[in-house]
Design an enzyme around this catalytic site. Structure first.
Site, PDB file in Angstrom:
ATOM      1  CG  ASN A   1      -1.808  -1.166   1.282  1.00  0.00           C
ATOM      2  OD1 ASN A   1      -2.554  -1.396   0.337  1.00  0.00           O
ATOM      3  ND2 ASN A   1      -1.736  -1.948   2.336  1.00  0.00           N
ATOM      4  CB  CYS A   2       4.337   1.774  -0.451  1.00  0.00           C
ATOM      5  SG  CYS A   2       5.328   2.768   0.629  1.00  0.00           S
ATOM      6  CG  LEU A   3       0.991   6.897  -1.452  1.00  0.00           C
ATOM      7  CD1 LEU A   3       0.665   8.314  -1.027  1.00  0.00           C
ATOM      8  CD2 LEU A   3      -0.118   6.365  -2.340  1.00  0.00           C
TER       9      LEU A   3
END
Lengths: 121, 107, 95
Positions: free
Chosen positions: B105-107
């Site tokens: 879930n990392c930008l």
């Protein structure tokens, strides 16, 4: 940047028999990364997702209890369950893995009405 | 050594198996990213491995900062501190050095 | 002729359980698998006929955190599942 939305994620499915419970958590964590206000609502068999003492390694799945423990680190503190559903399964608060807020049917309808976006898995 | 390590990595340079991790492998991966590992790096790396054991996933930036602040104090949990230690995308770089999968879930 | 019935849906699917129970003969066995194991929770179990022979897969119950909450005697291992499959003349799946 738009102001954050109140997002309600809803599920009424039991865990492990389908990917619904896992999907719910994945969506919740992703919404948190985008700094949205996330609330979870579990109805019907969905309350079973929060039972403590899960050990799904024996059926080659990841433990949902582990992900549920991390919700507070993602600032997801609003976890609601349908009080009737818990009673329907003969369960109590103390058998659940994380702290929750019990809601009546009327409170549930208000929660849905007051959310900007409602997603069901 | 270098060639045997690369066999343990996936296409994006993350360790395929958590259990293959060692301090030597972390050193090697750090070198490739031009990072000189100090005690400040190691405490984050070990905290990440503990995080993964407990929560069964690699954290995104926000929960990583929060977990570090809880464990090592608020100064260490600042994203600036992490950016200095693991330039670029700290959650991804640190997960890589700790032998964890790439954060989902990392930008 | 005996039949082994397997059921894999959680208790909100009441119609499925009704159809299944209504189709059982006295010598049949009902085996709860996957999300079907939640039917072992006391409050749901109490709604099923007392004389019914009910078993559930231990691995599926353990995975879902049910082992502290349900009766030990109802839980069976995989090899017992195989035994039941051989002992009955046929298997019907309710899903």
């Amino acid at each position: 940047m738009n102001s954050p939305k109140n997002i309600l994620l809803m599920s009424r499915r039991a865990p492990y028999g389908s990917s619904a419970a896992r999907d719910l958590l994945d969506i919740a964590l992703t919404c948190s990364v985008f700094e949205q206000n996330v609330a979870l609502l579990l109805l019907d068999d969905g309350v079973l997702q929060l039972l403590a003492n899960q050990d799904p390694q024996v059926i080659q799945q990841k433990n949902l209890n582990s992900l549920q423990s991390s919700l507070s680190l993602y600032d997801i503190e609003k976890i609601y369950i349908d009080a009737d559903a818990l009673e329907h399964h003969g369960l109590s608060h103390s058998e659940l893995h994380i702290p929750v807020t019990l809601l009546t049917k009327i409170e549930i309808s208000q929660l849905i009405a007051n959310s900007d976006i409602v997603l069901t898995v | 050594m270098a060639s045997s390590i690369s066999e343990l990595l996936d296409d994006e340079g993350y360790l395929r198996n958590l259990s293959d991790w060692s301090e030597e492998i972390a050193q090697h991966l750090a070198q490739e990213k031009q990072i000189q590992l100090t005690p400040e790096h190691w405490e984050i790396i070990y905290l990440l491995r503990k995080f993964y054991q407990h929560y069964e996933h690699s954290p995104a930036m926000r929960p990583l900062c929060k977990a570090i602040a809880l464990d090592l104090g608020p100064e260490k949990g600042k994203s600036l501190h992490l950016l200095k230690l693991f330039p670029g995308s700290p959650a991804k770089v640190a997960a890589c050095l700790a032998g964890l999968p790439k954060p989902d879930n990392c930008l | 002729m005996t039949t082994l019935h397997t059921l894999n849906q959680a208790p909100s699917n009441v119609n499925l359980m009704q159809s299944c129970v209504g189709s059982l003969q006295p010598d049949d066995t009902l085996l709860l698998i996957e999300d079907g194991v939640y039917w072992l929770l006391n409050t749901h179990r109490a709604k099923l006929p007392a004389a019914l022979k009910i078993k559930a897969l231990r691995l599926d119950a353990q995975a879902r955190g049910l082992t502290p909450l349900v009766s030990e005697v109802d839980l069976i291992e995989m090899d017992e599942f195989i035994n039941l499959s051989v002992l009955h003349n046929k298997i019907v799946s309710w899903f």
